[in-house]
Design a protein around this motif. Structure first.
Motif, short mmCIF file in Angstrom:
data_model
loop_
_atom_site.label_atom_id
_atom_site.label_comp_id
_atom_site.label_asym_id
_atom_site.label_seq_id
_atom_site.Cartn_x
_atom_site.Cartn_y
_atom_site.Cartn_z
N TYR A 40 -7.41 -37.91 -10.52
CA TYR A 40 -8.82 -38.17 -10.78
C TYR A 40 -9.28 -39.37 -9.95
O TYR A 40 -10.38 -39.36 -9.40
N ILE A 41 -8.42 -40.36 -9.84
CA ILE A 41 -8.77 -41.54 -9.05
C ILE A 41 -8.88 -41.16 -7.57
O ILE A 41 -9.85 -41.51 -6.90
N GLU A 42 -7.90 -40.37 -7.11
CA GLU A 42 -7.96 -39.91 -5.72
C GLU A 42 -9.23 -39.13 -5.45
O GLU A 42 -9.89 -39.31 -4.43
N ALA A 43 -9.58 -38.24 -6.39
CA ALA A 43 -10.77 -37.41 -6.21
C ALA A 43 -12.00 -38.28 -6.04
O ALA A 43 -12.83 -38.05 -5.16
N VAL A 44 -12.12 -39.32 -6.88
CA VAL A 44 -13.28 -40.21 -6.81
C VAL A 44 -13.28 -40.95 -5.47
O VAL A 44 -14.31 -41.06 -4.80
N LEU A 45 -12.11 -41.43 -5.06
CA LEU A 45 -12.03 -42.15 -3.79
C LEU A 45 -12.46 -41.25 -2.62
O LEU A 45 -13.26 -41.64 -1.78
N PHE A 46 -11.92 -40.01 -2.62
CA PHE A 46 -12.29 -39.09 -1.55
C PHE A 46 -13.79 -38.81 -1.59
O PHE A 46 -14.45 -38.75 -0.55
N GLY A 47 -14.32 -38.63 -2.79
CA GLY A 47 -15.74 -38.34 -2.94
C GLY A 47 -16.58 -39.48 -2.37
O GLY A 47 -17.52 -39.25 -1.61
#
Ligand SMILES: Nc1ncnc2c1ncn2[C@@H]1O[C@H](COP(=O)(O)OP(=O)(O)O)[C@@H](O)[C@H]1O
Ligand SMILES: [Mg+2]
Lengths: 228, 414
Positions: free
Chosen positions: B381-388
């Motif tokens: 979830y953290i990675e997803a937010v960072l990528f976003g």
């Protein structure tokens, strides 16, 4: 400190479209602090062009421009933006409000950008300015819901919000009836006499021009008469 | 709360064109939720397969390996290694039994990383029932220890693993063997070792894994029974299975155990190379899909900002005329991109989690796999937010810069 609010030395500006031609030819100009000056001349003689140079928005010219004794020619675009924000109020020929914002916000935005007062104080001040021009009732309406004349009065209110040292107007009363033109003129005169603010307005209104302190006459990109 | 004037303008522009803003945010939402869903699915299945392999496979497997013939002893004796005594060395068969297995186990048990050790005796056998013969492998185990190490119970389809303890000649066979020989719990089966010995055993259970080959050939019996079948004594052990605290440390621990014992110590990563390769290939495929989705989302943002700037070029000129600097204008438009990203991101996290949860409830019931294995792993979830956030900033940056370069006079002059 100097008494000269605005000094132009040898301003020359060319347009290159469709062919190279000089819109301003070697213009020398001085406006004192607290002076209320009108610029008149035939359509196409270069009044707007000159005003854009004097307002620091146009930087593509030859010659030198000094505001309150400070050389502004050659300053960075960001510095010029800061000067415009704090020291120059500009009323455009075609009103130009931001249509997505209320009239009140339109007036407030330059002061919010300047950030000297709190938003509450700015709002109160903006209301006061709108009241001066009789458009306080429209304060919360979107800017594009107003008539042309009302929009122009809001635009003048916006130009005054930061108590700029210099106020420039390109036919600021062009859209107004005689009654409102009178209101604006009286206010401009009051600003120059009581608050020492400098006014430079381009106008086609002979009556308006005659009642100002001085008339500068332009013709064909040159100053024909400095009016003194 | 006091918003900066740039923020206020950015938010006004966004709310003035709600539809386009929503569409752009949906692009981001889609990208982020797919990212989370795909990662959860991938990690879930990878973890499952890894775990599944630990049902039958230890973290480290110690056994005796045939060695290449060498002449070290002779060289030592001659005090000269320059002489080539062997031109074409052959593999020398080693005894399959480990020497001093009890001692080895005792040593391994004392390693601080080791949590379980159990000896095994494996033997190639023929399963006989009636006139039919089937070849396979019988594994002699200590069922209590074996059970601690492997999740054999989970694979049982008939009978009980615990009966191995009570019935000394008991055997648990794969479902494939049971089907082919038509055997049931309680039936008798004869095992014949390649070395000649035979044993008659009683079936106490039948298991079924997800691997057919195992079901068709493997069986479990008590270690003593297999030792007898092979005609060996009670100290005969062919394999030692070791489980450690953190299975990711298996390669390092295996190396250490190989040096200590002098036998081959194979870690599960080596034994499972094809599984690991499959994980890698799937990761590449899924990451490219996610990359494409985020790229599309980025274009959505780029597009709406470009359109806004095109439509609002007059207003940008006014803002600059009344004293907004280039960086202020950049900030106004970059903020719009970031808010679109944040909106899409928050909804995307919710949708990603919801989707993952929903799919994890889908019953599939294949073998011992009841539900799709989905992982709920916070770093995804953290990675997803960072990528976003990265995508939105990259997509917003170029239009915002373009806006900051607008020349106010040329626009206002008309
Ligand atoms: N962007 C432009 N490109 C080329 N020529 C221009 C441009 N803007 C104005 N001009 C020309 O410059 C001259 C001065 O224009 P302007 O300052 O607008 O006149 P005024 O405001 O006095 O009516 C005119 O001849 C006009 O045609
Ligand atoms: Mg003009």
């Amino acid at each position: 400190m100097t008494d000269i609010a605005l000094k132009a030395k040898g301003i020359t500006k060319y347009f290159y479209d469709p062919v190279k031609f000089p819109a301003l030819k070697n213009i020398d100009l001085e406006v004192n602090k607290g002076e209320f000056v009108s610029i008149v001349g035939k359509s196409g003689c270069g009044k707007s062009t000159l005003l854009y140079v004097l307002s620091t928005m146009d930087t593509d010219y030859e010659g030198e421009l000094l505001i309150n004794g400070t050389m502004v020619t050659g300053k960075s675009l960001n510095d010029l933006a800061a000067i415009r924000n704090g020291s120059i109020g500009f009323v455009f020929q075609f009103h130009y409000l931001l249509p997505d914002f209320s009239c009140l916000k339109n007036v407030m935005i330059p002061a919010l950008r300047l950030g000297k007062l709190s938003p509450k104080e700015i709002e109160a001040k903006a209301y006061e300015k709108l009241k001066m021009f009789g458009v306080e009732e429209q304060a919360l309406k979107k800017a594009n819901k107003l008539s042309g004349g009302q929009q122009q009065r809001v635009a003048i209110a916006r130009a005054l919000i930061n108590d700029p040292a210099i106020i420039m107007g390109d036919e600021p009363t062009g859209n107004l009836d005689s009654k409102n033109t009178g209101v604006v003129f009286d206010l401009f005169q009051q600003l120059s006499k009581e608050f020492g603010q400098t006014l430079v307005t381009v106008t086609h209104d002979e009556d308006f021009a005659k009642r100002s302190d001085r008339i500068i006459v332009m013709a064909d990109g040159e100053v024909q008469s400095h009016g003194r | 709360m006091k918003l900066s004037v740039n923020t206020e303008i950015a938010l006004t522009y966004l709310s003035a064109r709600k539809k386009q803003t929503a569409v752009a945010a949906m692009g981001v939402m889609f990208g982020i939720s797919m990212f989370i869903f795909m990662q959860s699915l991938m990690k879930g299945t990878n973890d499952y397969f890894e775990q599944q392999s630990f049902n039958t496979m230890p973290h480290i497997h110690i056994y005796s390996e045939n060695k290449l013939a060498n002449t070290h002893l002779m060289d030592n004796y001659l005090k000269d290694s320059s002489l080539k005594l062997l031109v074409n060395p052959k593999m020398v068969p080693q005894p399959t039994g480990l020497i001093n297995p009890v001692g080895i186990i005792e040593v391994i048990k004392h390693d601080s990383e080791v949590v379980a050790v159990t000896p095994q005796v494996t033997a190639n056998v023929f399963y006989n029932s009636g006139n039919i013969q089937l070849n396979g492998v019988v594994v002699g185990v200590n069922i209590i220890e074996e059970n601690k190490m492997f999740d054999l119970k989970n694979d049982m389809v008939m009978g009980s693993l615990d009966d191995l303890e009570k019935i000394s000649n008991g055997i648990v066979i794969g479902k494939g063997i049971a089907d082919k020989l038509s055997l049931h719990v309680g039936d008798i089966i004869t095992l014949a070792a390649a070395t000649g010995g035979t044993q008659t055993m009683r079936i106490v259970g039948i298991f079924s894994t997800t691997i057919m080959q195992t079901d068709n050939s493997k069986s479990y019996a008590n270690i003593a029974q297999v030792q007898t079948l092979l005609g060996k004594n009670r100290s005969y052990v062919t394999d030692i299975m070791v489980n450690i605290k953190d299975y990711n440390r298996a390669p390092a621990v295996a190396k250490k155990l190989a040096t200590i014992t002098g036998y081959k110590a194979e870690d599960w990563v080596q034994a499972n190379e094809s599984l690991k390769a499959a994980f890698k290939i799937r990761a590449v495929i899924l990451n490219s899909v996610i990359g494409v989705i985020l790229l599309v989302a980025g274009f959505g943002i780029y597009n709406i900002l470009n359109m806004t700037i095109y439509e609002k070029i007059k207003e940008i000129a006014i803002l600059k005329a009344i004293g907004f600097s280039g960086p202020s204008v950049t900030s106004i438009f970059l903020q719009q991109a970031i808010y679109i990203g944040i909106m899409g991101g928050i909804v995307g996290i919710g949708v990603g989690f919801g989707l993952t949860y929903m799919v994890s409830r889908i019953y599939i019931g294949a073998g011992s796999l009841k539900y799709l294995p989905m992982s709920f792993y916070v770093p995804h979830y953290i990675e997803a937010v960072l990528f976003g956030i990265l995508t939105t900033i990259a997509a917003g940056y170029f239009p915002a810069r373009k806006a900051s370069k607008v020349d106010p006079v040329s626009i206002i002059r008309g």
